[in-house]
Scaffold this active site. Structure first.
Site, PDB file in Angstrom:
ATOM      1  N   ARG A   5     -26.771  41.334 -53.262  1.00 42.24           N
ATOM      2  CA  ARG A   5     -26.638  41.825 -51.988  1.00 42.24           C
ATOM      3  C   ARG A   5     -27.194  41.344 -50.794  1.00 42.24           C
ATOM      4  O   ARG A   5     -27.655  40.268 -50.877  1.00 42.24           O
ATOM      5  CB  ARG A   5     -27.325  43.479 -52.184  1.00 42.24           C
ATOM      6  CG  ARG A   5     -28.372  43.833 -52.951  1.00 42.24           C
ATOM      7  CD  ARG A   5     -29.491  42.984 -52.365  1.00 42.24           C
ATOM      8  NE  ARG A   5     -29.856  43.561 -50.998  1.00 42.24           N
ATOM      9  CZ  ARG A   5     -30.530  42.885 -50.148  1.00 42.24           C
ATOM     10  NH1 ARG A   5     -31.044  41.742 -50.255  1.00 42.24           N
ATOM     11  NH2 ARG A   5     -30.619  43.356 -48.758  1.00 42.24           N
ATOM     12  N   GLY A   6     -26.687  41.944 -49.681  1.00 41.44           N
ATOM     13  CA  GLY A   6     -27.217  41.307 -48.503  1.00 41.44           C
ATOM     14  C   GLY A   6     -25.882  40.629 -47.836  1.00 41.44           C
ATOM     15  O   GLY A   6     -25.069  39.941 -48.796  1.00 41.44           O
ATOM     16  N   ALA A   7     -25.382  40.742 -46.483  1.00 40.21           N
ATOM     17  CA  ALA A   7     -24.043  40.273 -46.109  1.00 40.21           C
ATOM     18  C   ALA A   7     -23.797  38.779 -46.376  1.00 40.21           C
ATOM     19  O   ALA A   7     -22.963  38.380 -47.056  1.00 40.21           O
ATOM     20  CB  ALA A   7     -24.050  40.426 -44.830  1.00 40.21           C
ATOM     21  N   ARG A  28     -17.253  45.859 -51.548  1.00 39.43           N
ATOM     22  CA  ARG A  28     -18.020  46.314 -50.667  1.00 39.43           C
ATOM     23  C   ARG A  28     -17.380  46.270 -49.348  1.00 39.43           C
ATOM     24  O   ARG A  28     -17.294  45.009 -48.883  1.00 39.43           O
ATOM     25  CB  ARG A  28     -19.393  45.912 -50.654  1.00 39.43           C
ATOM     26  CG  ARG A  28     -20.387  45.987 -52.134  1.00 39.43           C
ATOM     27  CD  ARG A  28     -21.952  45.791 -51.984  1.00 39.43           C
ATOM     28  NE  ARG A  28     -22.435  46.681 -51.326  1.00 39.43           N
ATOM     29  CZ  ARG A  28     -23.703  46.798 -50.642  1.00 39.43           C
ATOM     30  NH1 ARG A  28     -24.545  45.573 -51.043  1.00 39.43           N
ATOM     31  NH2 ARG A  28     -24.273  47.786 -50.279  1.00 39.43           N
ATOM     32  N   GLN A  60     -34.864  48.326 -51.027  1.00 40.02           N
ATOM     33  CA  GLN A  60     -34.773  46.939 -50.976  1.00 40.02           C
ATOM     34  C   GLN A  60     -36.163  46.135 -49.997  1.00 40.02           C
ATOM     35  O   GLN A  60     -36.452  45.148 -50.239  1.00 40.02           O
ATOM     36  CB  GLN A  60     -33.624  46.547 -50.125  1.00 40.02           C
ATOM     37  CG  GLN A  60     -32.401  46.669 -50.920  1.00 40.02           C
ATOM     38  CD  GLN A  60     -31.556  47.971 -50.542  1.00 40.02           C
ATOM     39  OE1 GLN A  60     -32.551  48.890 -50.476  1.00 40.02           O
ATOM     40  NE2 GLN A  60     -30.229  47.995 -50.577  1.00 40.02           N
ATOM     41  N   ASP A 111     -24.862  43.823 -40.993  1.00 39.69           N
ATOM     42  CA  ASP A 111     -23.502  43.649 -41.869  1.00 39.69           C
ATOM     43  C   ASP A 111     -22.345  43.444 -41.174  1.00 39.69           C
ATOM     44  O   ASP A 111     -21.426  42.916 -41.676  1.00 39.69           O
ATOM     45  CB  ASP A 111     -23.671  45.015 -43.082  1.00 39.69           C
ATOM     46  CG  ASP A 111     -24.554  44.657 -43.928  1.00 39.69           C
ATOM     47  OD1 ASP A 111     -25.794  45.330 -43.876  1.00 39.69           O
ATOM     48  OD2 ASP A 111     -24.435  44.315 -45.071  1.00 39.69           O
ATOM     49  N   ASN A 127     -26.103  47.994 -40.096  1.00 36.18           N
ATOM     50  CA  ASN A 127     -26.958  47.503 -40.908  1.00 36.18           C
ATOM     51  C   ASN A 127     -27.331  48.719 -41.949  1.00 36.18           C
ATOM     52  O   ASN A 127     -27.105  49.953 -41.858  1.00 36.18           O
ATOM     53  CB  ASN A 127     -28.167  46.950 -40.253  1.00 36.18           C
ATOM     54  CG  ASN A 127     -29.113  46.004 -41.139  1.00 36.18           C
ATOM     55  OD1 ASN A 127     -28.722  45.310 -42.070  1.00 36.18           O
ATOM     56  ND2 ASN A 127     -30.397  46.482 -41.051  1.00 36.18           N
ATOM     57  N   LYS A 128     -28.239  48.479 -42.726  1.00 41.49           N
ATOM     58  CA  LYS A 128     -28.707  49.185 -43.843  1.00 41.49           C
ATOM     59  C   LYS A 128     -29.136  50.617 -43.114  1.00 41.49           C
ATOM     60  O   LYS A 128     -29.856  50.667 -42.355  1.00 41.49           O
ATOM     61  CB  LYS A 128     -29.938  48.510 -44.567  1.00 41.49           C
ATOM     62  CG  LYS A 128     -30.628  49.519 -45.769  1.00 41.49           C
ATOM     63  CD  LYS A 128     -29.848  50.174 -46.739  1.00 41.49           C
ATOM     64  CE  LYS A 128     -28.901  49.126 -47.370  1.00 41.49           C
ATOM     65  NZ  LYS A 128     -27.846  49.804 -48.228  1.00 41.49           N
TER      66      LYS A 128
HETATM   67  O1  MRU Z   1     -26.824  47.360 -49.286  1.00 46.25           O
HETATM   68  P1  MRU Z   1     -27.437  45.966 -48.933  1.00 46.25           P
HETATM   69  O2  MRU Z   1     -28.894  45.774 -49.648  1.00 46.25           O
HETATM   70  O3  MRU Z   1     -26.460  44.675 -49.115  1.00 46.25           O
HETATM   71  O4  MRU Z   1     -27.766  45.991 -47.636  1.00 46.25           O
HETATM   72  C1  MRU Z   1     -28.173  44.729 -46.702  1.00 46.25           C
HETATM   73  C2  MRU Z   1     -28.423  44.808 -45.516  1.00 46.25           C
HETATM   74  O5  MRU Z   1     -28.301  45.804 -44.777  1.00 46.25           O
HETATM   75  C3  MRU Z   1     -28.965  43.530 -44.783  1.00 46.25           C
HETATM   76  O6  MRU Z   1     -29.769  43.805 -43.657  1.00 46.25           O
HETATM   77  C4  MRU Z   1     -27.911  42.770 -44.273  1.00 46.25           C
HETATM   78  O7  MRU Z   1     -27.030  42.781 -45.130  1.00 46.25           O
HETATM   79  C5  MRU Z   1     -28.307  41.613 -43.560  1.00 46.25           C
HETATM   80  S1  MRU Z   1     -28.809  40.503 -44.881  1.00 46.25           S
HETATM   81  C6  MRU Z   1     -29.121  38.954 -44.108  1.00 46.25           C
END
Ligand code: MRU
Length: 338
Positions: free
Chosen positions: A45-47, A82, A189, A230, A240-241
């Site tokens: 996970r993470g963009a 996603r 996370q 994201d 973002n999250k």
């Molecule tokens: O749902 P996730 O864990 O994929 O969400 C991740 C985030 O919101 C991060 O802050 C974002 O992807 C940036 S990662 C460098």
């Protein structure tokens, strides 16, 4: 450095982020559907990390494809995992351009080029994050605490991280800082991944629950907030999250700068504003349960948006590998996107 994702002869290997920190186990995806499932279930996970995973998923899918025409089916499956992080679609488009440039070439050549491109995307991502770190480090106040939300670290990227990359670079530049990590409900996370990752690097980190952020932003201890993104719209609104928006509002109320660290591939300048960003809705069980244990009564109505949008007026700066954008974002982001 933690290896988030690797291309190997056995398949695409990922550290299983659903099981950290209690278990450090690796998953080997042997076909592209398995990669898609790993993205959907947040093994990875993470963009930026899911962008790399999608690129490797396409390369893997094409290794088993009987004809080049299977490309679209593979790419569409990965694109359906996603919806919010634009890096996923950015990486798929980049792979599609390589594929389109090889029209009519032998399948063996297409396969080799797609593997090379996916590996290149991974390598570039680490270098980009180091660039974000270099550009962001001067903004971090010395001798103070940095607050972050979710995990925008090595685990969310191919390595080094965006928000955590800025923190790493500030420490490498000699700044004496420590980190507060919001635990980041519902999937934690912050507590599971950010704290674990910072501990690996001996970076002093303190865990707080999401609802403590206001208390500490008011206390004078927090020098700045740094988070990842994201998707960032043309006007500088940032997805973002979920929970990021609340932190940003509390930061502004308390005069604490709120910074967003993200690669240029997270910009989606086709979108006028954050209200155009698709927000992923995740299963209710992520809210009603924690690690399989039900906390809410049966039949509870649940909302579970995985992301929220922070309006640009709360964002003091957007730190990218090409430089730091400030208001007015429509101009500064367009300039950086070049
Ligand atoms: O749902 P996730 O864990 O994929 O969400 C991740 C985030 O919101 C991060 O802050 C974002 O992807 C940036 S990662 C460098």
């Amino acid at each position: 450095m933690i290896e988030t994702i690797q291309w190997t002869n056995a398949g695409v290997v990922m550290i299983d982020q659903t099981r950290l920190p209690s278990e450090e186990v690796y998953v080997t995806c042997k076909d592209y559907r398995h990669v898609a499932e790993a993205i959907r279930s947040m093994v990875i996970r993470g963009a930026p990390a899911i962008g790399v995973a999608a690129a490797m998923g396409i390369a893997l899918g094409m290794q088993h494809a009987e004809s080049a025409a299977e490309f679209d089916q593979i790419a569409n499956t990965l694109a359906g995992t996603r919806p919010t992080a634009v890096n996923l679609f950015w990486a798929i488009d980049r792979m599609r351009r390589v594929y389109a440039g090889l029209a009519g070439r032998p399948l063996a050549e297409i396969r080799a080029r797609l593997i090379a491109e996916a590996q290149q995307i991974k390598l570039e991502d680490i270098a980009i994050n180091e660039g974000i770190g270099r550009n962001g480090a001067p903004l971090i106040p010395d001798g103070k605490t940095v607050l972050t939300h979710c995990n925008a670290g090595a685990l969310a990227t191919a390595g080094y991280g965006t928000a955590l990359g800025v923190i790493r670079a500030a420490i490498a530049a000699g700044k004496k800082i420590d980190v507060f990590a919001d635990e980041t409900r519902p999937l934690l996370q912050g507590s599971r991944l950010t704290i674990w990752e910072l501990q690996q690097d001996n970076i002093p980190a303190t865990l707080i629950t999401d609802n403590m952020a206001g208390h500490f932003l008011h206390s004078g201890r927090i020098g700045c907030v740094v988070v990842g993104a994201d998707r960032i719209a043309a006007n500088g609104d940032v997805a973002n999250k979920v929970g990021t928006y609340s932190v940003a509002v509390l930061a502004k109320e308390n005069g604490v700068p709120f910074y967003v660290a993200a690669p240029v591939s997270t910009l989606d300048l086709k979108l006028e504003s954050g209200s155009d960003i698709p927000i992923e809705q995740r299963p209710a069980s992520e809210v009603t349960h924690v690690f399989g244990t039900r906390l809410a009564p049966e039949g509870t109505a649940v909302e579970n948006p995985a992301f929220d949008v922070t309006p640009n007026r709360y964002v003091a700066a957007i730190i990218t590998e090409r430089g730091v954008a400030r208001q007015p974002y429509r101009e500064s982001l367009a300039r950086l996107a070049g």
